[in-house]
Design a protein around this motif. Structure first.
Motif, PDB file in Angstrom:
ATOM      1  N   GLY A 178      -2.847   2.307  -3.887  1.00  0.00           N
ATOM      2  CA  GLY A 178      -2.875   3.596  -3.076  1.00  0.00           C
ATOM      3  C   GLY A 178      -2.380   4.825  -3.769  1.00  0.00           C
ATOM      4  O   GLY A 178      -1.936   4.693  -4.862  1.00  0.00           O
ATOM      5  N   GLY A 179      -1.859   5.597  -2.885  1.00  0.00           N
ATOM      6  CA  GLY A 179      -1.019   6.748  -3.343  1.00  0.00           C
ATOM      7  C   GLY A 179      -1.874   7.509  -3.932  1.00  0.00           C
ATOM      8  O   GLY A 179      -3.177   7.912  -3.768  1.00  0.00           O
ATOM      9  N   ASP A 180      -1.446   8.444  -5.086  1.00  0.00           N
ATOM     10  CA  ASP A 180      -2.382   9.346  -5.740  1.00  0.00           C
ATOM     11  C   ASP A 180      -1.801   9.465  -7.221  1.00  0.00           C
ATOM     12  O   ASP A 180      -0.821   8.541  -7.758  1.00  0.00           O
ATOM     13  CB  ASP A 180      -2.302  10.785  -5.256  1.00  0.00           C
ATOM     14  CG  ASP A 180      -0.775  11.205  -5.113  1.00  0.00           C
ATOM     15  OD1 ASP A 180       0.246  10.735  -6.029  1.00  0.00           O
ATOM     16  OD2 ASP A 180      -0.226  12.103  -4.285  1.00  0.00           O
ATOM     17  N   TRP A 231       0.746  -1.123   0.077  1.00  0.00           N
ATOM     18  CA  TRP A 231      -0.070  -0.123   0.024  1.00  0.00           C
ATOM     19  C   TRP A 231       0.858   1.207   0.044  1.00  0.00           C
ATOM     20  O   TRP A 231       1.722   1.498   0.807  1.00  0.00           O
ATOM     21  CB  TRP A 231      -0.840  -0.011   1.284  1.00  0.00           C
ATOM     22  CG  TRP A 231      -2.033  -0.910   0.949  1.00  0.00           C
ATOM     23  CD1 TRP A 231      -1.986  -2.391   1.229  1.00  0.00           C
ATOM     24  CD2 TRP A 231      -3.371  -0.634   0.514  1.00  0.00           C
ATOM     25  NE1 TRP A 231      -3.352  -2.668   0.913  1.00  0.00           N
ATOM     26  CE2 TRP A 231      -4.214  -1.877   0.438  1.00  0.00           C
ATOM     27  CE3 TRP A 231      -4.083   0.546   0.073  1.00  0.00           C
ATOM     28  CZ2 TRP A 231      -5.251  -1.824  -0.013  1.00  0.00           C
ATOM     29  CZ3 TRP A 231      -5.129   0.672  -0.348  1.00  0.00           C
ATOM     30  CH2 TRP A 231      -6.089  -0.464  -0.366  1.00  0.00           C
ATOM     31  N   LEU A 232       0.503   2.044  -0.993  1.00  0.00           N
ATOM     32  CA  LEU A 232       1.463   3.116  -1.168  1.00  0.00           C
ATOM     33  C   LEU A 232       0.883   4.625  -0.295  1.00  0.00           C
ATOM     34  O   LEU A 232      -0.324   4.621  -0.039  1.00  0.00           O
ATOM     35  CB  LEU A 232       1.540   3.923  -2.397  1.00  0.00           C
ATOM     36  CG  LEU A 232       1.967   2.882  -3.701  1.00  0.00           C
ATOM     37  CD1 LEU A 232       1.862   3.395  -4.972  1.00  0.00           C
ATOM     38  CD2 LEU A 232       3.315   2.391  -3.322  1.00  0.00           C
ATOM     39  N   THR A 233       1.719   5.360   0.276  1.00  0.00           N
ATOM     40  CA  THR A 233       1.428   6.439   0.864  1.00  0.00           C
ATOM     41  C   THR A 233       1.612   7.503  -0.019  1.00  0.00           C
ATOM     42  O   THR A 233       2.133   7.586  -0.899  1.00  0.00           O
ATOM     43  CB  THR A 233       2.196   6.724   2.102  1.00  0.00           C
ATOM     44  OG1 THR A 233       3.380   6.949   1.874  1.00  0.00           O
ATOM     45  CG2 THR A 233       2.321   5.468   2.921  1.00  0.00           C
ATOM     46  N   ARG A 234       0.971   8.892   0.481  1.00  0.00           N
ATOM     47  CA  ARG A 234       1.166   9.970  -0.312  1.00  0.00           C
ATOM     48  C   ARG A 234       2.369  10.942  -0.398  1.00  0.00           C
ATOM     49  O   ARG A 234       2.968  11.629  -1.037  1.00  0.00           O
ATOM     50  CB  ARG A 234       0.069  11.025  -0.173  1.00  0.00           C
ATOM     51  CG  ARG A 234      -1.508  10.691  -0.527  1.00  0.00           C
ATOM     52  CD  ARG A 234      -2.472  11.552  -0.060  1.00  0.00           C
ATOM     53  NE  ARG A 234      -3.889  11.114  -0.606  1.00  0.00           N
ATOM     54  CZ  ARG A 234      -4.162  11.579  -1.726  1.00  0.00           C
ATOM     55  NH1 ARG A 234      -3.756  12.313  -2.731  1.00  0.00           N
ATOM     56  NH2 ARG A 234      -5.488  11.152  -2.329  1.00  0.00           N
ATOM     57  N   ASP A 235       3.172  10.394   0.802  1.00  0.00           N
ATOM     58  CA  ASP A 235       4.285  10.927   1.222  1.00  0.00           C
ATOM     59  C   ASP A 235       5.865  10.397   0.519  1.00  0.00           C
ATOM     60  O   ASP A 235       6.655  10.901   0.331  1.00  0.00           O
ATOM     61  CB  ASP A 235       4.579  10.712   2.553  1.00  0.00           C
ATOM     62  CG  ASP A 235       3.463  11.271   3.440  1.00  0.00           C
ATOM     63  OD1 ASP A 235       3.050  12.375   3.011  1.00  0.00           O
ATOM     64  OD2 ASP A 235       3.431  10.867   4.634  1.00  0.00           O
ATOM     65  N   SER A 236       5.440   8.965  -0.473  1.00  0.00           N
ATOM     66  CA  SER A 236       6.581   8.559  -0.863  1.00  0.00           C
ATOM     67  C   SER A 236       6.204   8.095  -2.421  1.00  0.00           C
ATOM     68  O   SER A 236       5.108   7.555  -2.696  1.00  0.00           O
ATOM     69  CB  SER A 236       7.112   7.254  -0.390  1.00  0.00           C
ATOM     70  OG  SER A 236       8.041   6.439  -1.115  1.00  0.00           O
TER      71      SER A 236
END
Length: 226
Positions: free
Chosen positions: A29-31, A4-9
Motif C-alpha cells: 500500500g501507500g504511494d 498495510w500502509l496509508t497515504r497519511d503516514s
C-alpha cells in the motif's frame, strides 16, 4: 501479519517484521511519493510489484550487496574496458535509461517498472537522488543502469544491455566512480549470476541495516556531471 500502509503516514514497520515467505515482503500500500521513496530506502526497503498489484515493499534477508573494494573484473572485461569500444556517461539521459530498463526482455514476461514507477523515479532524479549511467556505442544507447545515491551508499535498481557486456562496462565504471567518491556499499537487492560475477555477495539484513545507520548521513564527493 502484513502491514498495510496509508497515504497519511510515511512510517514503515520494523525490518524484523518482514515475511519469510515470500522472503522479505515487509508492507503493502501507500504511494510512490518522493518523500515515501526516500524514507523507504533510508529504512532498508524498496518497492517491487507488477501492474494490477498493490505497491509491495521488500527487505529481503539476506541482502545482495557489492563492496567497491571487492569488485571483480575478469580479464576479458578488463580488455573490453581498455579497448574503449563503449562510451560511459552519468545523468545524461535518465529517462531513456529507465525506459530501456522497462522494455520487454526475452527472458521475462512483462515489467515491474510501471508507468507510475517510472514517473516516481524520474522525479527522484529531478530532485538529485536518482542517477543514471549511460553506455553508448557510436552515439547509440546500448546499455545502462540507474539507482539512488544517499550518503555513502548507492541503491541499484535496474540495468539493461543491448550489446555484449555493455551493462557490465557501465556497472564497473560506476563502481570505480563510487569508490573514488568514498562510497562504502552498493545495494544490489536480489542475487543474480550477473552480479555475482562482478563480486556481489550476500549479507544479513541486520548487517545491511548497520550500514544504513552508519553511512546514510555521511558525506561523499561524487560528481554526476560526466
Amino acid at each position: 501479519m502484513l502491514t498495510w500502509l496509508t497515504r497519511d503516514s510515511l512510517t514503515f514497520p520494523p525490518l524484523e517484521k518482514a515475511l519469510h515467505d515470500p522472503n522479505g515482503l515487509l508492507a503493502a500500500g501507500g504511494d510512490l511519493s518522493p518523500e515515501r521513496l526516500v524514507q523507504a530506502y533510508r529504512h532498508g526497503c524498496f518497492p517491487w510489484y507488477s501492474d494490477g498489484q498493490p505497491i509491495l515493499w521488500w527487505s529481503p534477508d539476506p541482502r545482495t550487496v557489492l563492496f567497491p573494494g571487492e569488485l571483480h573484473v575478469s580479464r576479458s572485461l578488463a580488455k573490453l574496458l581498455r579497448q574503449g569500444r563503449y562510451q560511459v556517461s552519468f545523468d545524461r539521459d535518465f529517462a531513456a535509461v529507465i525506459d530501456a530498463c522497462a522494455a520487454p526482455r526475452d527472458y521475462a514476461d512483462g515489467t515491474w517498472i510501471t508507468q507510475t514507477m517510472r514517473d516516481a523515479y524520474c522525479e527522484l532524479h529531478r530532485r538529485g537522488f536518482a542517477h543514471s549511467v549511460e553506455v553508448r556505442q557510436d552515439g547509440e544507447l546500448v546499455g545502462g543502469l540507474y539507482g539512488l545515491a544517499m550518503g555513502q551508499l548507492f541503491f541499484g535498481e535496474s540495468m539493461f544491455s543491448r550489446a555484449d557486456n555493455a551493462s557490465k562496462v557501465g556497472f564497473v565504471t560506476l563502481v570505480e566512480h563510487l569508490r573514488e567518491a568514498g562510497f562504502v556499499l552498493i545495494d544490489c537487492q536480489m542475487p543474480t549470476n550477473h552480479l555475482h560475477s562482478l563480486g556481489a555477495r550476500a549479507i544479513s539484513r541486520a548487517e545491511f541495516a548497520g550500514y544504513l545507520a552508519g553511512h546514510l548521513d555521511q558525506p561523499n564527493s561524487a560528481s554526476w556531471v560526466c
